[in-house]
Design a protein around this motif. Sequence first.
Motif, mmCIF file in Angstrom:
data_model
loop_
_atom_site.group_PDB
_atom_site.id
_atom_site.type_symbol
_atom_site.label_atom_id
_atom_site.label_comp_id
_atom_site.label_asym_id
_atom_site.label_seq_id
_atom_site.Cartn_x
_atom_site.Cartn_y
_atom_site.Cartn_z
ATOM 1 N N THR A 1 -0.469 13.325 -6.348
ATOM 2 C CA THR A 1 0.346 12.038 -6.851
ATOM 3 C C THR A 1 -0.012 11.402 -5.159
ATOM 4 O O THR A 1 -0.356 10.077 -5.836
ATOM 5 N N LEU A 2 -0.093 11.551 -4.245
ATOM 6 C CA LEU A 2 -0.512 10.833 -3.216
ATOM 7 C C LEU A 2 -1.965 10.201 -2.990
ATOM 8 O O LEU A 2 -1.797 9.207 -2.863
ATOM 9 N N LEU A 3 -2.635 11.049 -3.517
ATOM 10 C CA LEU A 3 -3.973 10.532 -3.610
ATOM 11 C C LEU A 3 -4.165 9.935 -4.860
ATOM 12 O O LEU A 3 -4.825 7.994 -4.720
ATOM 13 N N LYS A 4 -3.512 9.876 -5.969
ATOM 14 C CA LYS A 4 -3.621 8.368 -7.006
ATOM 15 C C LYS A 4 -3.000 7.588 -6.790
ATOM 16 O O LYS A 4 -3.107 6.391 -7.418
ATOM 17 N N GLU A 5 -1.369 7.366 -5.562
ATOM 18 C CA GLU A 5 -1.048 6.258 -5.415
ATOM 19 C C GLU A 5 -2.134 5.280 -4.902
ATOM 20 O O GLU A 5 -1.847 4.382 -4.450
ATOM 21 N N THR A 6 -2.559 6.505 -3.551
ATOM 22 C CA THR A 6 -3.968 6.037 -2.627
ATOM 23 C C THR A 6 -3.855 4.977 -3.307
ATOM 24 O O THR A 6 -4.792 3.434 -2.745
ATOM 25 N N GLY A 7 -5.450 5.573 -5.117
ATOM 26 C CA GLY A 7 -6.513 4.983 -5.435
ATOM 27 C C GLY A 7 -5.692 3.817 -6.293
ATOM 28 O O GLY A 7 -6.084 2.843 -6.346
ATOM 29 N N ARG A 8 -3.854 3.778 -6.291
ATOM 30 C CA ARG A 8 -3.541 2.802 -6.812
ATOM 31 C C ARG A 8 -3.216 1.368 -6.075
ATOM 32 O O ARG A 8 -4.020 0.186 -6.350
ATOM 33 N N VAL A 9 -3.157 1.938 -4.616
ATOM 34 C CA VAL A 9 -2.924 1.367 -3.590
ATOM 35 C C VAL A 9 -4.629 0.075 -3.604
ATOM 36 O O VAL A 9 -4.831 -1.163 -3.006
ATOM 37 N N ILE A 10 -5.815 0.899 -3.674
ATOM 38 C CA ILE A 10 -7.365 0.673 -2.852
ATOM 39 C C ILE A 10 -7.419 -0.534 -4.811
ATOM 40 O O ILE A 10 -8.375 -1.952 -3.938
ATOM 41 N N GLY A 11 -6.722 0.192 -5.586
ATOM 42 C CA GLY A 11 -7.666 -0.835 -6.601
ATOM 43 C C GLY A 11 -6.754 -2.509 -6.749
ATOM 44 O O GLY A 11 -7.385 -2.938 -7.248
ATOM 45 N N ILE A 12 -5.571 -2.243 -6.182
ATOM 46 C CA ILE A 12 -4.957 -3.666 -6.203
ATOM 47 C C ILE A 12 -5.374 -4.357 -5.150
ATOM 48 O O ILE A 12 -5.756 -5.951 -5.746
ATOM 49 N N GLY A 13 -6.264 -3.929 -3.795
ATOM 50 C CA GLY A 13 -6.652 -4.731 -2.678
ATOM 51 C C GLY A 13 -7.928 -5.154 -3.286
ATOM 52 O O GLY A 13 -8.558 -6.287 -3.175
ATOM 53 N N LEU A 14 -8.861 -4.030 -3.944
ATOM 54 C CA LEU A 14 -10.112 -4.399 -4.882
ATOM 55 C C LEU A 14 -10.089 -5.312 -6.208
ATOM 56 O O LEU A 14 -10.377 -7.114 -6.038
ATOM 57 N N THR A 15 -9.018 -5.698 -6.676
ATOM 58 C CA THR A 15 -8.241 -6.899 -7.509
ATOM 59 C C THR A 15 -7.879 -7.856 -6.921
ATOM 60 O O THR A 15 -8.597 -9.365 -7.448
ATOM 61 N N ASN A 16 -7.698 -7.900 -6.135
ATOM 62 C CA ASN A 16 -7.305 -9.368 -5.211
ATOM 63 C C ASN A 16 -9.069 -10.151 -4.510
ATOM 64 O O ASN A 16 -8.967 -10.647 -4.405
ATOM 65 N N LEU A 17 -9.469 -8.953 -4.386
ATOM 66 C CA LEU A 17 -10.750 -8.956 -3.785
ATOM 67 C C LEU A 17 -12.013 -9.668 -4.809
ATOM 68 O O LEU A 17 -12.961 -10.798 -4.704
ATOM 69 N N ILE A 18 -11.708 -9.025 -5.852
ATOM 70 C CA ILE A 18 -12.359 -9.570 -7.339
ATOM 71 C C ILE A 18 -12.433 -10.876 -7.824
ATOM 72 O O ILE A 18 -12.757 -11.664 -7.975
ATOM 73 N N HIS A 19 -9.720 -10.987 -7.658
ATOM 74 C CA HIS A 19 -10.068 -12.880 -7.590
ATOM 75 C C HIS A 19 -10.493 -13.615 -7.165
ATOM 76 O O HIS A 19 -10.607 -14.729 -6.721
#
Length: 386
Positions: free
Chosen positions: A300-318
């Motif tokens: 769960t902790l690693l999946k949460e890490t993936g979630r935060v990375i995904g949010i950061g990458l979405t910001n960069l995509i925008h």
Amino acid sequence: MRQGTFQWMKSVNKSIILNKIRTDAPISRAQIAKETKLTPPTVSSNVKELIEQGLVKESKLGESQGGRKPTMLLINNQEFYVVGVDAGPEMIECILTDLSGKILNRTLSKLTTPLTNNQFLIILKDCIHNCIKDIPSTSKKIIGIGIAMHGVVDVETGTSLFAPILSLTNVPIKEELEKEFELEVKVENDARAMALGESWFGDHGELTSMLVVNIGRGVGAGLIIDGDLYHGAQDIAGEVGHMTIDLNGEICECGNRGCLQTFTTGPAIARRAMKSISQELITAEEVYELAIRGNEEFVTLLKETGRVIGIGLTNLIHIINPQKIVLGGGVTKAKEFILPVILKTIEECALTPRAKQTEVTITKLGDDATLIGAVSLLLVDVFDPN
């Protein structure tokens, strides 16, 4: 003035020809002329010089197009060498490669803090000396040294302006190494160097834009636009680890609160894990190993890490809207836990259907991605006509 301009034009033509041979070899002189729009005499005279310099060699005859079979050209990869260095934050690693990026030797020196500028430079010089000392016959064929340095780098002067994890400022890397080795030295931020290495050796095909994000002890990124690194107005483009995710979050090494890297680096994962197991000492590698064995809490902790990375990458995509995103660094070794969540987060949060489908992959260059990037800093000077 005319003579100087003529020499410069010849050098540009050489780079155009070299790059054409690098990307399309084996290739004939006639084909180079046809595809680069250079005149056959220009190609012929420049190829002659390149062969004399040892950068190009002739190969077996090609297929006849109606006349005699043409002689084919190849880059003479084994004739010249490049030193690549990944400098910090926990160690200095040095490799010697040929022009194809093939690693011939490597050395490693650990860094311990606190560390002064002078101590850092001594360790750096020793690591390079140790890497090249066993092959003295090639010393005159080394074309230069590429340094991938963590933190903020002044590319023009080759100075490490701020290495936050090592607490170093204003380290004159280029000046000191050129004095020591009498070779050309290029210094670049480690994540941007890694991005350049991906562009040259990552097998990504023709891309107009690519964002490479390195997630390990820190988080940094490099942006390639039309084959070139983007540095920004003050050389801090790519410091995505200091994107604010939580205004009330943990204090980052940079002094701000809630930066992306306070959630996603190896040490950040370890800190979060220790909180969940009553402060028992644990590393991010152990978190991953236990997750592999079925520890649901760490999964769960690693999946949460993936979630935060995904949010950061979405910001960069925008903001950037890159054609492709490549992830590297130690944290990506947990790709089976984090990558699906990253992709799902982008699909949920990106603005448009096409943005939601932005390609995100893990580097194929593995642990050597930054080192290969450091080597690429010199290869660009030799092969890139821009």
